[in-house]
Every structure is written in C-alpha cells, then in structure tokens.
Motif scaffolding. Structure first.
Motif, PDB file in Angstrom:
ATOM      1  N   THR A 239      30.971  77.485  13.331  1.00  0.00           N
ATOM      2  CA  THR A 239      31.560  76.704  12.241  1.00  0.00           C
ATOM      3  C   THR A 239      30.573  75.638  11.772  1.00  0.00           C
ATOM      4  O   THR A 239      29.670  75.232  12.518  1.00  0.00           O
ATOM      5  CB  THR A 239      32.856  75.998  12.677  1.00  0.00           C
ATOM      6  N   ARG A 240      30.782  75.181  10.556  1.00  0.00           N
ATOM      7  CA  ARG A 240      29.919  74.114  10.022  1.00  0.00           C
ATOM      8  C   ARG A 240      30.076  72.845  10.851  1.00  0.00           C
ATOM      9  O   ARG A 240      29.101  72.131  11.105  1.00  0.00           O
ATOM     10  CB  ARG A 240      30.267  73.852   8.548  1.00  0.00           C
ATOM     11  N   GLU A 241      31.284  72.561  11.295  1.00  0.00           N
ATOM     12  CA  GLU A 241      31.533  71.366  12.094  1.00  0.00           C
ATOM     13  C   GLU A 241      30.795  71.436  13.432  1.00  0.00           C
ATOM     14  O   GLU A 241      30.180  70.453  13.866  1.00  0.00           O
ATOM     15  CB  GLU A 241      33.039  71.177  12.334  1.00  0.00           C
ATOM     16  N   ALA A 242      30.850  72.579  14.087  1.00  0.00           N
ATOM     17  CA  ALA A 242      30.150  72.756  15.366  1.00  0.00           C
ATOM     18  C   ALA A 242      28.636  72.667  15.164  1.00  0.00           C
ATOM     19  O   ALA A 242      27.919  72.068  15.971  1.00  0.00           O
ATOM     20  CB  ALA A 242      30.530  74.088  16.011  1.00  0.00           C
ATOM     21  N   PHE A 243      28.162  73.258  14.073  1.00  0.00           N
ATOM     22  CA  PHE A 243      26.739  73.205  13.752  1.00  0.00           C
ATOM     23  C   PHE A 243      26.288  71.758  13.539  1.00  0.00           C
ATOM     24  O   PHE A 243      25.298  71.310  14.114  1.00  0.00           O
ATOM     25  CB  PHE A 243      26.445  74.038  12.503  1.00  0.00           C
ATOM     26  N   ASP A 244      27.008  71.030  12.685  1.00  0.00           N
ATOM     27  CA  ASP A 244      26.643  69.646  12.394  1.00  0.00           C
ATOM     28  C   ASP A 244      26.619  68.795  13.655  1.00  0.00           C
ATOM     29  O   ASP A 244      25.707  67.985  13.859  1.00  0.00           O
ATOM     30  CB  ASP A 244      27.607  69.032  11.370  1.00  0.00           C
TER      31      ASP A 244
END
Length: 111
Positions: free
Chosen positions: A15-20
C-alpha cells in the motif's frame, strides 16, 4: 559534487501508506549512514494539479531519492562500503528495483 537520483515504484501489493512509512521511518535512517553522504533528499510523488505545468507523472512511480556526495570517488566508496549492505537489503523490501530509473545528475543553478 556527485549526485545520483533514483525514481522508483513500491513493491507490487504494497500500500502507499506502508510504502511511505517504510521509506521515511525505516529506509531513510539506514541510507543516511552511508559514509561521505553530503545530502540525501526524499521526494515522495503527489497528485499533479493545475500548478504543475506539463505534468505527466509516469504511471505508478512513488518517489525520487537524491543522493549527493563530494565526488565520484566518495560515492564509489559509499556504494562499496559495509554501510551500503543494509541499504541494498532494505531496498529490496519495499522498492520494485526492476522498474527503478537511475539518473546521474549534474547540478546547475539557474535562479
């Protein structure tokens, strides 16, 4: 100065959140330990808007990292240092290296 930038996508399924979170909280402190690093910047991608003239965001790219060293020799020493091992190991956990674009850059200040 010797500058190199990496434009990349997150691992498929992440996910973008996990990546960030991983990029900022986990990877940044590891990469910041590279010897001879003068500057290390993150540029997470955002949605283009009306203020972004000629904006064409290649599909799926999530961030740009920019590393600056005093010289080519300092960069080579950093990439060949023991401190780079953890950087490379961690990179494989959250970056799709198959689609990563590497840009050796020359700084030219205009304004």
């Amino acid at each position: 100065m010797h500058t190199i930038a990496f434009l990349f996508k997150r691992k498929p399924g992440m996910t973008r959140e996990a990546f960030d979170h991983h990029y900022k909280e986990i990877h940044a402190p590891i990469a910041a330990r590279l010897p001879g690093l003068v500057e290390y910047r993150h540029y997470p991608a955002r949605e283009a808007n009306r203020g972004d003239v000629h904006a064409h965001v290649p599909h799926g790219f999530d961030a740009l990292s920019v590393y600056t060293f005093e010289s080519e020799e300092a960069a080579a020493a950093a990439w060949n240092s023991p401190e780079n091992g953890p950087v490379q190991t961690d990179t494989l956990l959250f970056i799709d290296v198959e689609t990563m674009i590497t840009l050796p850059l020359t700084f030219r200040q205009v304004v």
